[in-house]
Design an enzyme around this catalytic site. Sequence first.
Site, mmCIF file in Angstrom:
data_model
loop_
_atom_site.group_PDB
_atom_site.id
_atom_site.type_symbol
_atom_site.label_atom_id
_atom_site.label_comp_id
_atom_site.label_asym_id
_atom_site.label_seq_id
_atom_site.Cartn_x
_atom_site.Cartn_y
_atom_site.Cartn_z
ATOM 1 N N GLU A 51 71.498 16.447 13.526
ATOM 2 C CA GLU A 51 72.090 17.594 14.212
ATOM 3 C C GLU A 51 73.011 17.139 15.338
ATOM 4 O O GLU A 51 74.125 17.645 15.488
ATOM 5 C CB GLU A 51 71.002 18.503 14.762
ATOM 6 C CG GLU A 51 71.562 19.713 15.509
ATOM 7 C CD GLU A 51 70.490 20.668 15.982
ATOM 8 O OE1 GLU A 51 70.646 21.228 17.085
ATOM 9 O OE2 GLU A 51 69.494 20.867 15.253
ATOM 10 N N LYS B 56 58.703 22.744 24.343
ATOM 11 C CA LYS B 56 60.030 22.393 23.836
ATOM 12 C C LYS B 56 60.743 21.521 24.849
ATOM 13 O O LYS B 56 60.563 21.675 26.065
ATOM 14 C CB LYS B 56 60.872 23.657 23.578
ATOM 15 C CG LYS B 56 62.319 23.361 23.156
ATOM 16 C CD LYS B 56 63.157 24.611 23.004
ATOM 17 C CE LYS B 56 64.606 24.250 22.693
ATOM 18 N NZ LYS B 56 65.455 25.435 22.522
ATOM 19 N N GLU C 299 62.316 28.622 17.875
ATOM 20 C CA GLU C 299 63.080 27.986 18.950
ATOM 21 C C GLU C 299 64.006 28.994 19.622
ATOM 22 O O GLU C 299 64.129 29.035 20.848
ATOM 23 C CB GLU C 299 63.890 26.818 18.379
ATOM 24 C CG GLU C 299 64.730 26.077 19.395
ATOM 25 C CD GLU C 299 65.602 24.995 18.782
ATOM 26 O OE1 GLU C 299 66.550 24.555 19.456
ATOM 27 O OE2 GLU C 299 65.339 24.605 17.622
ATOM 28 N N GLU D 233 79.039 28.533 23.797
ATOM 29 C CA GLU D 233 77.959 29.350 24.361
ATOM 30 C C GLU D 233 78.272 29.934 25.734
ATOM 31 O O GLU D 233 78.434 29.215 26.714
ATOM 32 C CB GLU D 233 76.667 28.538 24.464
ATOM 33 C CG GLU D 233 75.491 29.354 24.930
ATOM 34 C CD GLU D 233 74.159 28.662 24.729
ATOM 35 O OE1 GLU D 233 73.127 29.290 24.963
ATOM 36 O OE2 GLU D 233 74.163 27.474 24.337
#
Length: 421
Positions: A405, A175, A269, A225
Amino acid sequence: MTTAHHVADRPSGPGVRTDAPRTGAPAAPGRRAGGPADTVGAATSLLDAYEPGRARFFASPTRTLLAHGVRAEVPHGTAPVAQRVAETLAARVLAGDEAPVVVGAVPFDQGAPAALAVPEAVRWAPPLAEDPLIALPAAAPGAARWDVRPVPEPAGYGAAVAEAVARMQRGDFAKVVLARTLELASDRDLDLPALLQRLARRDPAGYTFALPTGPGRTLLGASPELLVSRRGGTLVANPLAGSTPRSADLAEDVRRAAALLQSEKDLHEHAVVVDAVREALAPYCRSLHVPERPTLVRTAAMWHLSTTVTGEPADPAVSALELASALHPTPAVCGTPTTTARDVIGELEPFDRGFFTGMVGWGDANGDGEWVVTIRCAEAEERSLRLYAGAGVVAQSSPEAETAETGAKFQTFLQAVGVDQ
């Protein structure tokens, strides 16, 4: 990532979290006991008092902080940033400061200079979301002409995603998080206090910040976050990975949320990130609780898969910033394996991330604090803004989806400044 929530479009059902994750932190220092009347205007008054260049503002689901002046700057050096912060705070305690706090930001590259300082004065209030006045609308953006330049162009970003996917399908790595920027230039000086108001009032239950990072430069944003918080014997981390844009249509918005919870690509993910958080925190913890499945959390622009990890530090002396440094960078902002992902980022991103995907927050001399992932952010100068957005790229990713996105993630700032894209 924690969020502002709108009751009118709040879906319900298994896996949908509609409250901000608590960080285990207490009420803000100086907060009085009592009902909602005690909080009217307390947090929004600090938001109203923000002055660019002179103040540092940070708001979270547990408190609102406004700091003025600089008593000491955390020096740059080869020692770990958490050690340099601890030494700076210890020196202020020895100098007679009663409760010194460090406030600021650490860049994506922890070896680069940080923007961390012990302020001369700090004012605290309860969370913005608990202040009824936060529901009042912010003033609309003023009329301005904006020149918008994407770096790279969307086609170039899509090509970078395609290159990364090809390498992952060959088995080179698992990733990488690839980002792009928008460079906005205005025909007039930026009104940063008004911009901060719009960001905070749009997502009052999230993490809103504004602080200087150099002469004439300000880092501001509304991150969803939490990287990690520590309050005494409790630590909390809230990794997010796996996202989909919101919809203005309620039925479509609920459909997208439900689809995200079932998306094999996004669940994989997310699992990669949660596993990395578990592995990074386990050596520091006497106990660690990691839920088996993610929940949903939302911002005004995005749905995210979210897992709230809680634990008890084995060593009471370990600070929130030390824990944050052990976590950073998670696969949610870099990739895996970390070293390979860093190299790919350096090769495929045509800009320096700076403070983007670093961490921003506060910490005290006892080791308590809150450190947030620096996303949904921009770096501002006199008449310019540089916006950042990234997307997690895995072997199943498509250039079109990741470009879309990142475009959705830009909306937090574009709407705040009145740019229609």
